[in-house]
Scaffold this active site. Structure first.
Site: not given
Ligand code: SAM
Length: 453
Positions: A76, A82, A315, A411
């Protein structure tokens, strides 16, 4: 160590041995740590020191005495300027090796795990580590040019394309810039809170080739943004929907909470494996379709479901992991804090004809007690928290529920290491599988399997 002897602008020869988690080279001068921009392990460089701190110095390379054999020419032209990618100058095999070493190092150092080396597998990488992202968060410069932020700054680097995006964006970028100019759209200035357009988020569907555009707007929906949307829809054939995301706050949020459909369909349809998902602007969806499937396959392999198990997907976003597993489970319960995502999860279950899944809105650390009150007990739990990791209350509640297995999708290796340490009171960590969900960047996704002692 006598750090006083090092002074700004002095020059030293430094052999680069490692990378920081933000992509700078790490070397030593007489045992004193120096972080050097634009270097990879194996480089030997003359460095000018730019910052001296108690524990370390920072510097810039002024001459390369030896160029590392692990280097590659970044494909790139914007690399370095960037801030989107950090290691396009490192060969892909070396990127994967660094990511595994990083996970092992963090598990050892922050998680106190002496077995990190044995339990951590090689990173699963991509065959083609470019053109993979399904989401671009474009920023706009003061003079209406489209690009991404420079590393560690809010200065916009204008681009004509981005080669890690599924759609490198040449046509969209041209069309956005011309429309901004013709319609005299003012650009948001974070120093005084004035100006309308704060950015443009593009979400792409791998399955359909369609895209959703989200115009982030400092103001209410007005004729100007309607005209902007109309023109973008006309000029970009693959647009399925355009939203106005209202964000009037003095903040750094990418999008606002109020999203108005200006054009097209409410949701973008995409798929992972054989499950189809309808995605709302605010719902989290992993950015790399191919590797997301690898992550979900890894969760599936680790849980090894027989059809008799109750699984908690905590989550859960819009229910992606739970819905992916549902056909092998007795029942799946998901918990997620974003209301739109929970709505998506419920609709996605119906969209796929999945009847053995239920989703709850709330913080995982609160809503898990609702399930307990209803006497719903998990055989297995999947945790997939954001970068800050799991809440302590949630970890304790999960341990109290005594699931046989926990699969933790992370992550951020640092918070994974912290949370595994707490879970290790009652669970053995059986396997840690890193997956390269974000090639060319320093990020790595990790899936860990825990079994009850
Ligand atoms: C890394 S993402 C994972 C989403 C899903 N498992 C996926 O694979 O697409 C983390 C998720 O946790 C949610 N989140 C953040 N804090 C939270 C909490 N205290 N309780 C429940 N969900 C939460 C976020 O909105 C997000 O959708």
């Amino acid at each position: 160590m006598n750090t006083i002897k090092y002074k700004k602008n002095e020059e030293y020869n430094v052999a680069i041995m490692d990378l920081t988690h933000t992509g700078e080279g790490i070397g030593k001068v007489d045992g004193f740590t120096v972080f050097v921009e634009d270097c990879v392990p194996g480089d030997e460089v003359r460095v000018r020191l730019t910052t001296i701190k108690k524990q370390y110095a920072m510097g810039v390379p002024i001459q390369y005495h030896k160029v590392s054999p692990l280097r590659q020419d970044p494909p790139c032209p914007y690399f370095g300027e960037c801030g989107g990618c950090q290691i396009q100058n490192l060969q892909y095999d070396a990127q994967l090796k660094w990511k595994r070493d990083h996970v092992v190092d963090v598990l050892q150092r922050l998680g106190d795990r002496s077995d990190a080396q044995e339990i951590t597998k090689d990173v699963i990488g991509m065959e083609d580590p470019y053109f993979y992202r399904n989401k671009a968060q474009y920023k706009i410069s003061k003079n209406g040019k489209v690009g991404f932020y420079q590393k560690k700054s809010h200065h916009v680097v204008p681009l004509d394309k981005c080669i890690i995006q599924q759609d490198p964006g040449e046509d969209l970028i041209k069309s956005l810039e011309a429309a901004i100019q013709d319609l005299k759209i003012t650009i948001y200035d974070e120093t005084n809170g004035k100006g309308s357009l704060r950015g443009v988020v593009q979400r792409l569907s791998k399955a359909t080739g369609k895209m959703m555009l989200i115009l982030v707007w400092n103001g209410d929906v007005n004729d100007q943004i309607q005209a902007f949307a109309k023109r973008l829809a006309k000029e970009n054939g693959s647009v399925a929907s355009i939203y106005c995301s209202i964000n009037k706050g003095r903040n750094n949020r990418t999008m606002g909470y109020e999203n108005h459909l200006l054009y097209g369909e409410k949701k973008l349809v995409d798929e992972i494996g054989s499950v189809r998902f309808q995605i709302s602007p605010l719902s989290f969806f992993q950015v790399n379709n191919a590797m997301t499937e690898v992550i979900y396959q890894t969760v599936d392999r680790m849980l090894d479901l027989s059809g008799k198990e109750t699984v908690f997907d905590l989550y859960c976003g819009m229910g992606t992991i739970g819905l992916y597993l549902a056909h092998k489970a007795k029942f799946v319960y998901g918990i997620e804090s974003i209301e739109d995502a929970v709505r998506d999860a419920k609709e996605n279950a119906a969209f796929n004809g999945i009847e053995n899944a239920e989703f709850f809105h709330g913080k995982a650390e609160d809503a898990i007690f609702l399930l307990k009150e209803r006497k719903i007990e998990p055989d297995h739990v999947v945790l997939d928290p954001p970068r800050k990791g799991c809440d302590e209350v949630l970890i304790q509640a999960v341990m109290d529920a005594k699931p046989k297995k926990i699969v933790y999708v992370s992550c951020n290796p640092a918070t994974l290491a912290r949370d595994l340490q707490m879970l290790s009171a009652e669970y053995d960590v059986m396997e840690v599988q890193p997956v390269d969900n974000f090639p060319q960047s320093m990020h790595v996704e990790t899936v860990a399997l825990l079994a009850r002692k």
